[in-house]
Design an enzyme around this catalytic site. Structure first.
Site, PDB file in Angstrom:
ATOM      1  N   SER A 124       0.813  -1.422  -0.089  1.00  0.00           N
ATOM      2  CA  SER A 124      -0.096  -0.064  -0.037  1.00  0.00           C
ATOM      3  C   SER A 124       0.785   1.418   0.113  1.00  0.00           C
ATOM      4  O   SER A 124       2.099   1.237   0.340  1.00  0.00           O
ATOM      5  CB  SER A 124      -0.690  -0.021   1.125  1.00  0.00           C
ATOM      6  N   TYR A 148      -1.764  -1.282  10.728  1.00  0.00           N
ATOM      7  CA  TYR A 148      -1.944  -1.931   9.338  1.00  0.00           C
ATOM      8  C   TYR A 148      -0.673  -1.523   8.445  1.00  0.00           C
ATOM      9  O   TYR A 148      -0.359  -2.499   7.840  1.00  0.00           O
ATOM     10  CB  TYR A 148      -3.253  -1.235   8.806  1.00  0.00           C
ATOM     11  N   LYS A 152       2.237  -4.262   6.443  1.00  0.00           N
ATOM     12  CA  LYS A 152       2.579  -4.123   5.292  1.00  0.00           C
ATOM     13  C   LYS A 152       4.286  -3.948   5.133  1.00  0.00           C
ATOM     14  O   LYS A 152       4.829  -4.663   4.314  1.00  0.00           O
ATOM     15  CB  LYS A 152       2.014  -2.845   4.399  1.00  0.00           C
TER      16      LYS A 152
HETATM   17  P1  NAD Z   1     -10.923  -7.025   1.513  1.00  0.00           P
HETATM   18  O1  NAD Z   1     -11.102  -6.717   2.743  1.00  0.00           O
HETATM   19  O2  NAD Z   1     -12.234  -6.718   0.595  1.00  0.00           O
HETATM   20  O3  NAD Z   1     -10.280  -8.280   0.760  1.00  0.00           O
HETATM   21  C1  NAD Z   1      -9.640  -8.974   1.488  1.00  0.00           C
HETATM   22  C2  NAD Z   1      -9.975 -10.420   1.507  1.00  0.00           C
HETATM   23  O4  NAD Z   1      -9.269 -11.323   2.491  1.00  0.00           O
HETATM   24  C3  NAD Z   1     -11.593 -10.500   2.057  1.00  0.00           C
HETATM   25  O5  NAD Z   1     -12.356 -11.221   1.086  1.00  0.00           O
HETATM   26  C4  NAD Z   1     -11.571 -11.353   3.511  1.00  0.00           C
HETATM   27  O6  NAD Z   1     -12.313 -11.935   3.807  1.00  0.00           O
HETATM   28  C5  NAD Z   1     -10.149 -12.116   3.064  1.00  0.00           C
HETATM   29  N1  NAD Z   1      -9.272 -12.379   4.285  1.00  0.00           N
HETATM   30  C6  NAD Z   1      -8.777 -11.648   5.266  1.00  0.00           C
HETATM   31  N2  NAD Z   1      -7.938 -12.395   5.854  1.00  0.00           N
HETATM   32  C7  NAD Z   1      -7.903 -13.790   5.611  1.00  0.00           C
HETATM   33  C8  NAD Z   1      -7.444 -14.799   6.201  1.00  0.00           C
HETATM   34  N3  NAD Z   1      -6.569 -14.831   7.176  1.00  0.00           N
HETATM   35  N4  NAD Z   1      -7.630 -15.931   5.413  1.00  0.00           N
HETATM   36  C9  NAD Z   1      -8.606 -16.040   4.250  1.00  0.00           C
HETATM   37  N5  NAD Z   1      -8.927 -14.843   3.801  1.00  0.00           N
HETATM   38  C10 NAD Z   1      -8.848 -13.554   4.462  1.00  0.00           C
HETATM   39  O7  NAD Z   1      -9.765  -5.809   0.850  1.00  0.00           O
HETATM   40  P2  NAD Z   1      -9.235  -5.439  -0.501  1.00  0.00           P
HETATM   41  O8  NAD Z   1      -9.782  -3.841  -0.499  1.00  0.00           O
HETATM   42  O9  NAD Z   1      -9.569  -6.082  -1.616  1.00  0.00           O
HETATM   43  O10 NAD Z   1      -7.725  -5.221  -0.015  1.00  0.00           O
HETATM   44  C11 NAD Z   1      -6.803  -6.680  -0.738  1.00  0.00           C
HETATM   45  C12 NAD Z   1      -5.455  -6.196  -0.301  1.00  0.00           C
HETATM   46  O11 NAD Z   1      -5.000  -5.087  -0.699  1.00  0.00           O
HETATM   47  C13 NAD Z   1      -5.341  -6.208   1.288  1.00  0.00           C
HETATM   48  O12 NAD Z   1      -4.166  -7.052   1.776  1.00  0.00           O
HETATM   49  C14 NAD Z   1      -5.173  -4.947   1.507  1.00  0.00           C
HETATM   50  O13 NAD Z   1      -4.410  -4.539   2.567  1.00  0.00           O
HETATM   51  C15 NAD Z   1      -4.633  -4.158   0.285  1.00  0.00           C
HETATM   52  N6  NAD Z   1      -4.626  -2.905  -0.117  1.00  0.00           N
HETATM   53  C16 NAD Z   1      -6.157  -2.617  -0.204  1.00  0.00           C
HETATM   54  C17 NAD Z   1      -6.344  -0.934  -0.439  1.00  0.00           C
HETATM   55  C18 NAD Z   1      -7.724  -0.478  -0.445  1.00  0.00           C
HETATM   56  O14 NAD Z   1      -7.843   0.754  -0.491  1.00  0.00           O
HETATM   57  N7  NAD Z   1      -8.906  -1.425  -0.765  1.00  0.00           N
HETATM   58  C19 NAD Z   1      -5.083  -0.154  -0.645  1.00  0.00           C
HETATM   59  C20 NAD Z   1      -3.947  -0.675  -0.412  1.00  0.00           C
HETATM   60  C21 NAD Z   1      -3.779  -1.968  -0.375  1.00  0.00           C
END
Ligand code: NAD
Ligand code: UDP
Length: 334
Positions: A124, A148, A152
């Protein structure tokens, strides 16, 4: 080529599953639905008209991972699974460290065991903390201000150390800026159950009258109109970046980090006004105090991803606003 997608029913994961299937990859998905719904699986299949294997389970659990690698010849992994709410991570740091770090360690250990050494990881822009200058380049110093972000950064370090220990690994670290929008079909998108922390899901809920008024956190920043500036990127563009990253890790060994952003910042007011204009809907808002920890402006220099991955974003802010609203209207119709 068979790709394991962890967290594949989440917001970015589901869109990436669509792009992977459309690009001709086979996928295997694992998710524990801690922040997503099972019906997303059918939606991905409806959009792509393709089938795939799904395992309901926790990525921290090595046994289920071993089963997946035993039952499927996995060529590479895209690792999305993790918790992502900055504010919640401050209140529940142990939960965040446990889930994000533990899941990654379990995954990497099992990948090692099965000699699968190609991974694309969701990092991120938060790892840049408050940058000294803009736009942000990958070689800027890394620092974070919340648990958080710390997870990362730690995972990035783990991946770099892993490569130093074993040059057979191919690792792409993708630093996302602010993903918004939804798939053009309106079938998948972002719809948090709780009151949203992020700007776009909040705007959408004000548009549908689920929430009354958007609080704009500060109009006294050192920006064009005083409101905070971010690099919003369409989630479909972001997902396409993962296809390029998968191609890269399949081809080349090494570890490298890439900014996935558009390179253009928009203020809160610009986003709100664009949303109102393109969707012909009123957003009630009021200016309130700054949100603690927020920075004034953040946007990427995405040129390294263009040079090394051959990727750049193509969808503009108007499309992001249209698609975000289209998705939520579709849900309301159901
Ligand atoms: P999200 O919460 O929609 O998706 C994450 C998925 O992982 C969910 O479906 C959740 O059920 C699953 N999950 C979490 N822990 C788990 C585990 N231990 N075992 C199995 N499944 C698990 O989030 P997103 O927005 O799709 O983000 C995806 C990734 O991108 C994350 O790692 C997040 O930190 C990173 N990210 C997101 C953003 C954003 O703004 N959305 C920005 C930067 C980085
Ligand atoms: N923001 C806002 N009201 C909200 C949520 C966010 O004014 O209800 C502002 C926030 O201060 C920042 C921008 O919108 O300037 C993007 O915030 P978001 O939480 O979506 O992303 P992040 O701050 O993590 O980049």
């Amino acid at each position: 080529m068979k790709i394991l997608v962890t967290g594949g029913t989440g917001y970015i994961g589901s869109h990436t599953c669509v792009e992977l299937l459309d690009a001709g990859y086979e996928i295997v998905v694992i998710d524990n639905f801690s922040n997503s719904q099972p019906d997303v699986l059918d939606k991905i299949k409806m959009i792509t008209r393709k089938d795939f294997k799904f395992y309901k389970g926790d990525v921290c659990d090595k046994e289920i991972l071993q089963m997946i690698f035993k039952e499927n010849k996995i060529d590479a992994v895209v690792h999305f699974a993790g918790f992502k709410a900055v504010g919640e991570s401050v209140i529940k740091p142990l939960m965040y460290y446990r889930n994000n770090i533990d899941s990654t360690l379990s995954l990497l250990e099992v990948m090692n065991e099965y000699n699968c050494k190609k991974i694309v990881f969701s990092s991120s822009a938060t790892v840049y903390g408050k940058p000294d200058k803009l736009p942000i380049k990958e070689n800027f110093s890394l620092k974070t201000t919340n648990p958080y972000g710390a997870t990362k950064l730690m995972i990035e370090d783990i991946l770099r150390d892993l490569y130093i220990s074993d040059n057979d690994w191919s690792i792409a670290i993708l630093r996302y800026f602010n993903p918004i929008g939804a798939h053009a079909s309106g079938l998948i998108g972002e719809n948090p159950n709780d009151i949203p922390n992020n700007l776009m899901p909040y705007i959408v809920k004000v548009a549908t009258k689920e929430l009354e008024c958007l609080n704009i956190f500060g109009d006294d920043y050192d920006t064009l109109d005083g409101t905070g500036v971010r690099d919003y990127i369409h989630v479909v563009d972001l997902s396409k970046g993962h296809i390029k990253a998968i191609e890269k890790v399949i081809k080349d060994k090494g570890v490298d980090a890439y900014n996935l952003g558009t390179g253009r910042g928009y203020s809160v007011l610009e986003l709100v006004n664009t949303f109102m204009k393109v969707n012909n809907v009123k957003i009630n808002y009021k200016i309130v105090g700054r949100r603690p920890g927020d920075i004034d402006a953040c946007y990427a220099d995405p040129s390294y991803a263009k040079e090394k991955l051959g990727w750049s974003a193509s969808l503009g802010i108007e499309q992001m606003c249209k698609d975000a609203y289209n998705f939520i209207k579709k849900i309301e119709e159901m």
